[in-house]
Design a protein around this motif. Structure first.
Motif, PDB file in Angstrom:
ATOM      1  N   LEU A 157       0.826  -1.215   0.000  1.00 53.36           N
ATOM      2  CA  LEU A 157       0.000   0.000   0.000  1.00 53.36           C
ATOM      3  C   LEU A 157       0.861   1.266   0.000  1.00 53.36           C
ATOM      4  O   LEU A 157       0.363   2.350  -0.316  1.00 53.36           O
ATOM      5  CB  LEU A 157      -0.933   0.005   1.212  1.00 53.36           C
ATOM      6  CG  LEU A 157      -2.059  -1.043   1.217  1.00 53.36           C
ATOM      7  CD1 LEU A 157      -2.918  -0.890   2.462  1.00 53.36           C
ATOM      8  CD2 LEU A 157      -2.926  -0.919  -0.043  1.00 53.36           C
ATOM      9  N   ILE A 158       2.118   1.134   0.372  1.00 52.98           N
ATOM     10  CA  ILE A 158       3.028   2.282   0.378  1.00 52.98           C
ATOM     11  C   ILE A 158       3.856   2.334  -0.912  1.00 52.98           C
ATOM     12  O   ILE A 158       4.048   3.395  -1.503  1.00 52.98           O
ATOM     13  CB  ILE A 158       3.954   2.223   1.612  1.00 52.98           C
ATOM     14  CG1 ILE A 158       3.107   2.392   2.889  1.00 52.98           C
ATOM     15  CG2 ILE A 158       5.055   3.279   1.543  1.00 52.98           C
ATOM     16  CD1 ILE A 158       3.793   1.983   4.153  1.00 52.98           C
ATOM     17  N   VAL A 159       4.313   1.168  -1.369  1.00 52.90           N
ATOM     18  CA  VAL A 159       5.237   1.115  -2.508  1.00 52.90           C
ATOM     19  C   VAL A 159       4.592   1.616  -3.798  1.00 52.90           C
ATOM     20  O   VAL A 159       5.172   2.444  -4.514  1.00 52.90           O
ATOM     21  CB  VAL A 159       5.774  -0.322  -2.706  1.00 52.90           C
ATOM     22  CG1 VAL A 159       6.480  -0.466  -4.058  1.00 52.90           C
ATOM     23  CG2 VAL A 159       6.736  -0.680  -1.583  1.00 52.90           C
ATOM     24  N   ILE A 160       3.396   1.133  -4.128  1.00 53.21           N
ATOM     25  CA  ILE A 160       2.785   1.487  -5.415  1.00 53.21           C
ATOM     26  C   ILE A 160       2.442   2.989  -5.492  1.00 53.21           C
ATOM     27  O   ILE A 160       2.769   3.638  -6.488  1.00 53.21           O
ATOM     28  CB  ILE A 160       1.563   0.581  -5.711  1.00 53.21           C
ATOM     29  CG1 ILE A 160       2.066  -0.860  -5.918  1.00 53.21           C
ATOM     30  CG2 ILE A 160       0.812   1.055  -6.951  1.00 53.21           C
ATOM     31  CD1 ILE A 160       0.997  -1.912  -6.002  1.00 53.21           C
ATOM     32  N   PRO A 161       1.832   3.590  -4.445  1.00 56.55           N
ATOM     33  CA  PRO A 161       1.642   5.049  -4.495  1.00 56.55           C
ATOM     34  C   PRO A 161       2.970   5.814  -4.568  1.00 56.55           C
ATOM     35  O   PRO A 161       3.044   6.872  -5.182  1.00 56.55           O
ATOM     36  CB  PRO A 161       0.917   5.361  -3.178  1.00 56.55           C
ATOM     37  CG  PRO A 161       0.221   4.092  -2.828  1.00 56.55           C
ATOM     38  CD  PRO A 161       1.142   3.006  -3.287  1.00 56.55           C
ATOM     39  N   LEU A 162       4.022   5.244  -3.955  1.00 58.15           N
ATOM     40  CA  LEU A 162       5.334   5.893  -3.988  1.00 58.15           C
ATOM     41  C   LEU A 162       5.866   5.973  -5.416  1.00 58.15           C
ATOM     42  O   LEU A 162       6.479   6.976  -5.810  1.00 58.15           O
ATOM     43  CB  LEU A 162       6.309   5.121  -3.102  1.00 58.15           C
ATOM     44  CG  LEU A 162       7.589   5.838  -2.637  1.00 58.15           C
ATOM     45  CD1 LEU A 162       7.253   7.164  -1.973  1.00 58.15           C
ATOM     46  CD2 LEU A 162       8.373   4.945  -1.685  1.00 58.15           C
ATOM     47  N   HIS A 163       5.619   4.922  -6.227  1.00 59.17           N
ATOM     48  CA  HIS A 163       5.972   4.970  -7.650  1.00 59.17           C
ATOM     49  C   HIS A 163       5.328   6.185  -8.316  1.00 59.17           C
ATOM     50  O   HIS A 163       5.975   6.925  -9.059  1.00 59.17           O
ATOM     51  CB  HIS A 163       5.459   3.723  -8.388  1.00 59.17           C
ATOM     52  CG  HIS A 163       6.174   2.461  -8.026  1.00 59.17           C
ATOM     53  ND1 HIS A 163       5.593   1.217  -8.185  1.00 59.17           N
ATOM     54  CD2 HIS A 163       7.402   2.228  -7.529  1.00 59.17           C
ATOM     55  CE1 HIS A 163       6.450   0.289  -7.807  1.00 59.17           C
ATOM     56  NE2 HIS A 163       7.555   0.874  -7.402  1.00 59.17           N
ATOM     57  N   LEU A 164       4.022   6.350  -8.073  1.00 59.88           N
ATOM     58  CA  LEU A 164       3.262   7.420  -8.728  1.00 59.88           C
ATOM     59  C   LEU A 164       3.706   8.797  -8.254  1.00 59.88           C
ATOM     60  O   LEU A 164       3.812   9.740  -9.046  1.00 59.88           O
ATOM     61  CB  LEU A 164       1.766   7.220  -8.480  1.00 59.88           C
ATOM     62  CG  LEU A 164       1.177   5.906  -9.028  1.00 59.88           C
ATOM     63  CD1 LEU A 164      -0.274   5.746  -8.596  1.00 59.88           C
ATOM     64  CD2 LEU A 164       1.285   5.860 -10.550  1.00 59.88           C
ATOM     65  N   ILE A 165       3.985   8.924  -6.956  1.00 62.21           N
ATOM     66  CA  ILE A 165       4.437  10.212  -6.410  1.00 62.21           C
ATOM     67  C   ILE A 165       5.773  10.609  -7.027  1.00 62.21           C
ATOM     68  O   ILE A 165       5.978  11.761  -7.427  1.00 62.21           O
ATOM     69  CB  ILE A 165       4.550  10.138  -4.865  1.00 62.21           C
ATOM     70  CG1 ILE A 165       3.153  10.027  -4.239  1.00 62.21           C
ATOM     71  CG2 ILE A 165       5.286  11.355  -4.309  1.00 62.21           C
ATOM     72  CD1 ILE A 165       3.158   9.644  -2.767  1.00 62.21           C
ATOM     73  N   TYR A 166       6.679   9.635  -7.134  1.00 63.29           N
ATOM     74  CA  TYR A 166       7.998   9.939  -7.722  1.00 63.29           C
ATOM     75  C   TYR A 166       7.864  10.302  -9.201  1.00 63.29           C
ATOM     76  O   TYR A 166       8.586  11.167  -9.705  1.00 63.29           O
ATOM     77  CB  TYR A 166       8.963   8.764  -7.539  1.00 63.29           C
ATOM     78  CG  TYR A 166      10.378   9.130  -7.922  1.00 63.29           C
ATOM     79  CD1 TYR A 166      11.088  10.078  -7.183  1.00 63.29           C
ATOM     80  CD2 TYR A 166      10.998   8.581  -9.037  1.00 63.29           C
ATOM     81  CE1 TYR A 166      12.381  10.442  -7.535  1.00 63.29           C
ATOM     82  CE2 TYR A 166      12.286   8.941  -9.404  1.00 63.29           C
ATOM     83  CZ  TYR A 166      12.978   9.879  -8.646  1.00 63.29           C
ATOM     84  OH  TYR A 166      14.248  10.246  -9.002  1.00 63.29           O
ATOM     85  N   LEU A 167       6.919   9.661  -9.871  1.00 61.83           N
ATOM     86  CA  LEU A 167       6.659   9.959 -11.279  1.00 61.83           C
ATOM     87  C   LEU A 167       6.201  11.414 -11.444  1.00 61.83           C
ATOM     88  O   LEU A 167       6.663  12.129 -12.342  1.00 61.83           O
ATOM     89  CB  LEU A 167       5.592   8.996 -11.808  1.00 61.83           C
ATOM     90  CG  LEU A 167       5.516   8.745 -13.310  1.00 61.83           C
ATOM     91  CD1 LEU A 167       6.873   8.344 -13.860  1.00 61.83           C
ATOM     92  CD2 LEU A 167       4.488   7.664 -13.584  1.00 61.83           C
ATOM     93  N   VAL A 168       5.315  11.854 -10.566  1.00 62.27           N
ATOM     94  CA  VAL A 168       4.855  13.252 -10.589  1.00 62.27           C
ATOM     95  C   VAL A 168       6.039  14.192 -10.349  1.00 62.27           C
ATOM     96  O   VAL A 168       6.183  15.225 -11.020  1.00 62.27           O
ATOM     97  CB  VAL A 168       3.747  13.471  -9.531  1.00 62.27           C
ATOM     98  CG1 VAL A 168       3.427  14.963  -9.391  1.00 62.27           C
ATOM     99  CG2 VAL A 168       2.487  12.689  -9.894  1.00 62.27           C
ATOM    100  N   CYS A 169       6.916  13.829  -9.399  1.00 61.37           N
ATOM    101  CA  CYS A 169       8.094  14.657  -9.106  1.00 61.37           C
ATOM    102  C   CYS A 169       9.015  14.754 -10.330  1.00 61.37           C
ATOM    103  O   CYS A 169       9.553  15.828 -10.626  1.00 61.37           O
ATOM    104  CB  CYS A 169       8.880  14.072  -7.932  1.00 61.37           C
ATOM    105  SG  CYS A 169       8.024  14.193  -6.355  1.00 61.37           S
ATOM    106  N   GLN A 170       9.188  13.629 -11.043  1.00 61.80           N
ATOM    107  CA  GLN A 170      10.044  13.632 -12.234  1.00 61.80           C
ATOM    108  C   GLN A 170       9.503  14.561 -13.311  1.00 61.80           C
ATOM    109  O   GLN A 170      10.256  15.354 -13.902  1.00 61.80           O
ATOM    110  CB  GLN A 170      10.165  12.208 -12.791  1.00 61.80           C
ATOM    111  CG  GLN A 170      11.052  11.292 -11.965  1.00 61.80           C
ATOM    112  CD  GLN A 170      11.052   9.877 -12.514  1.00 61.80           C
ATOM    113  OE1 GLN A 170      10.000   9.243 -12.638  1.00 61.80           O
ATOM    114  NE2 GLN A 170      12.212   9.367 -12.840  1.00 61.80           N
ATOM    115  N   PHE A 171       8.196  14.478 -13.571  1.00 59.68           N
ATOM    116  CA  PHE A 171       7.607  15.328 -14.612  1.00 59.68           C
ATOM    117  C   PHE A 171       7.516  16.789 -14.161  1.00 59.68           C
ATOM    118  O   PHE A 171       7.595  17.696 -14.988  1.00 59.68           O
ATOM    119  CB  PHE A 171       6.235  14.784 -15.036  1.00 59.68           C
ATOM    120  CG  PHE A 171       6.338  13.696 -16.068  1.00 59.68           C
ATOM    121  CD1 PHE A 171       6.509  14.004 -17.414  1.00 59.68           C
ATOM    122  CD2 PHE A 171       6.293  12.367 -15.701  1.00 59.68           C
ATOM    123  CE1 PHE A 171       6.627  13.006 -18.370  1.00 59.68           C
ATOM    124  CE2 PHE A 171       6.407  11.359 -16.642  1.00 59.68           C
ATOM    125  CZ  PHE A 171       6.578  11.670 -17.986  1.00 59.68           C
ATOM    126  N   ALA A 172       7.348  17.007 -12.852  1.00 57.53           N
ATOM    127  CA  ALA A 172       7.358  18.384 -12.335  1.00 57.53           C
ATOM    128  C   ALA A 172       8.731  19.009 -12.548  1.00 57.53           C
ATOM    129  O   ALA A 172       8.849  20.182 -12.944  1.00 57.53           O
ATOM    130  CB  ALA A 172       6.996  18.380 -10.849  1.00 57.53           C
TER     131      ALA A 172
END
Length: 401
Positions: A209-224
């Motif tokens: 429950l922590i790992v998969i949202p963490l993927h998405l959060i980091y993805l947003v940070c990369q595109f930001a």
């Protein structure tokens, strides 16, 4: 026509079968399954140095084909992004995991391998070369081939490296990966027999429950970050990336996603030269999603066993993973297989119950890690494209002057 069952359903079936056998079958049945898992583990340990040599040599040797400055910048950004992702996962794990993996939980679990049944027999199969020697040899050979190719030589060695990588990939796809469900079933049967399985699973569903949202959060940070550097709208770029993300989730393959990912890069306005160079290269060397998963599971396993898990333990591991997993996405489960030899750096044996637990946990979410890897590649492509345009403009100005 029969529908082929995917790896993840097979792994889940292996886990369930192992729990049922460990709970209800006679000890001799459990021992037979444990023996099969032990024999597989011995073969895996034998193959691991060849995985390192095959992947790392070919991955480094292949870096000779880039355009000087662009290659160096792209490789540096990809490695930096991978390391930042690993450190971010470590930080999040260190803050959140103690809320459900406290010392009382660790003492309740104890050593998951204690109380397990031994195999009926073993085969003395030793690795032909140890892991450290394999790493040094792979770097020496890879860098040597890369240097030769820059001087118009070394193509025969390069071909050998690529063909050896194909042999390793074939071994993974035809032997290691198909037999993994049996290995996982044997491990879970033994853990269940030892009375530890529910305590362990109770922890790891929360880790997911922590790992998969963490993927998405980091993805947003990369595109930001890409948006801030290039001046493009990060949310529009994320929207354009959805086809690439979903393709990677469905195929679990960075390589299979390359054509779709190149189309996503085109929609983001990345120039043809850059997208056709950066996207395939980063599909090989950029593993931000994979390192988030491996780091998170490693920290969880260390905490479960009451073992040291501070930055001084994890930092060398993360830095090494960023290099060792080069070219690993070319094979199913390549990232976790490439990480196995380095688990002893943090105190986890590279074979046995804890290692197979990490393999099972990683592979059941591998599609999301792969999707995070390839989606981040396009954020890098946007940054490199912006830098390249800047350099080209500067060169043109110099020529005009």
């Amino acid at each position: 026509m029969k529908k082929k069952i995917g790896l993840v359903p097979k792994l889940i079936m292996g886990i369930i079968a192992g729990i049922l056998i460990g709970s209800y079958a006679p000890p001799i049945i459990v021992q037979v399954l444990v023996t099969a898992a032990t024999l597989f583990s011995a073969f895996l340990k034998f193959v691991i140095p060849f995985i390192i040599i095959g992947f790392v040599t070919a991955g480094i040797a292949d870096l000779a084909t880039g355009a000087g400055k662009l290659l160096g910048v792209t490789t540096g950004i990809a490695y930096g992004s991978t390391i930042i992702a690993g450190l971010g996962a470590f930080t999040v794990a260190s803050i959140i995991f103690p809320s459900f993996i406290d010392p009382s939980v660790a003492s309740k679990i104890g050593n998951p391998e204690a109380g397990m049944l031994p195999p009926i027999f073993t085969i003395p199969l030793e690795a032909m070369v140890d892991v450290t020697a394999a790493i040094v040899f792979a770097f020496m050979l890879g860098l040597g081939i890369s240097g030769l190719r820059n001087h118009g030589k070394g193509e025969h060695l390069y071909g050998m490296a690529m063909e050896f990588q194909e042999i390793v990939t074939k071994t993974l796809s035809t032997i290691i990966i198909p037999l993994l469900p049996i290995y996982i079933a044997g491990t879970f049967a033994n853990i269940t027999y030892a009375g530890q399985v529910w305590n362990i699973l109770n922890i790891f569903w929360r880790v997911y429950l922590i790992v998969i949202p963490l993927h998405l959060i980091y993805l947003v940070c990369q595109f930001a970050t890409a948006g801030a550097i290039s001046g493009k709208n990060p949310f529009k770029m994320l929207k354009n990336q959805i086809p690439g993300y979903l393709t990677a989730v469905g195929t679990q393959s960075s390589a299979a996603t390359i054509p779709v990912n190149v189309d996503c890069a085109e929609k983001n306005g990345t120039s043809k030269q850059i997208r056709e160079f950066v996207v395939p290269l980063c599909a090989t060397i950029h593993l931000s999603g994979s390192i988030i998963s491996v780091t998170s599971f490693a920290v969880a396993v260390l905490m479960m066993n009451g073992m040291p898990h501070g930055l001084q333990v994890m930092l060398p591991f993360i830095l090494m993973l960023g290099i060792a997993m080069v070219a690993a996405p070319g094979a199913p489960g390549g990232a976790i297989m490439s990480a196995l030899p380095f688990l002893p750096m943090i105190g986890i044996p590279s074979d046995g119950g804890l290692a197979s637990l990490m393999i099972a946990l990683y592979l059941t979410q591998d599609s999301f890690g792969t999707a995070a890897n390839v989606s981040g590649d396009n954020a890098i492509a946007v940054i490199v494209d912006h830098l390249n345009k800047k350099w080209t403009k500067k060169e043109d100005s110099k020529r005009a002057a």
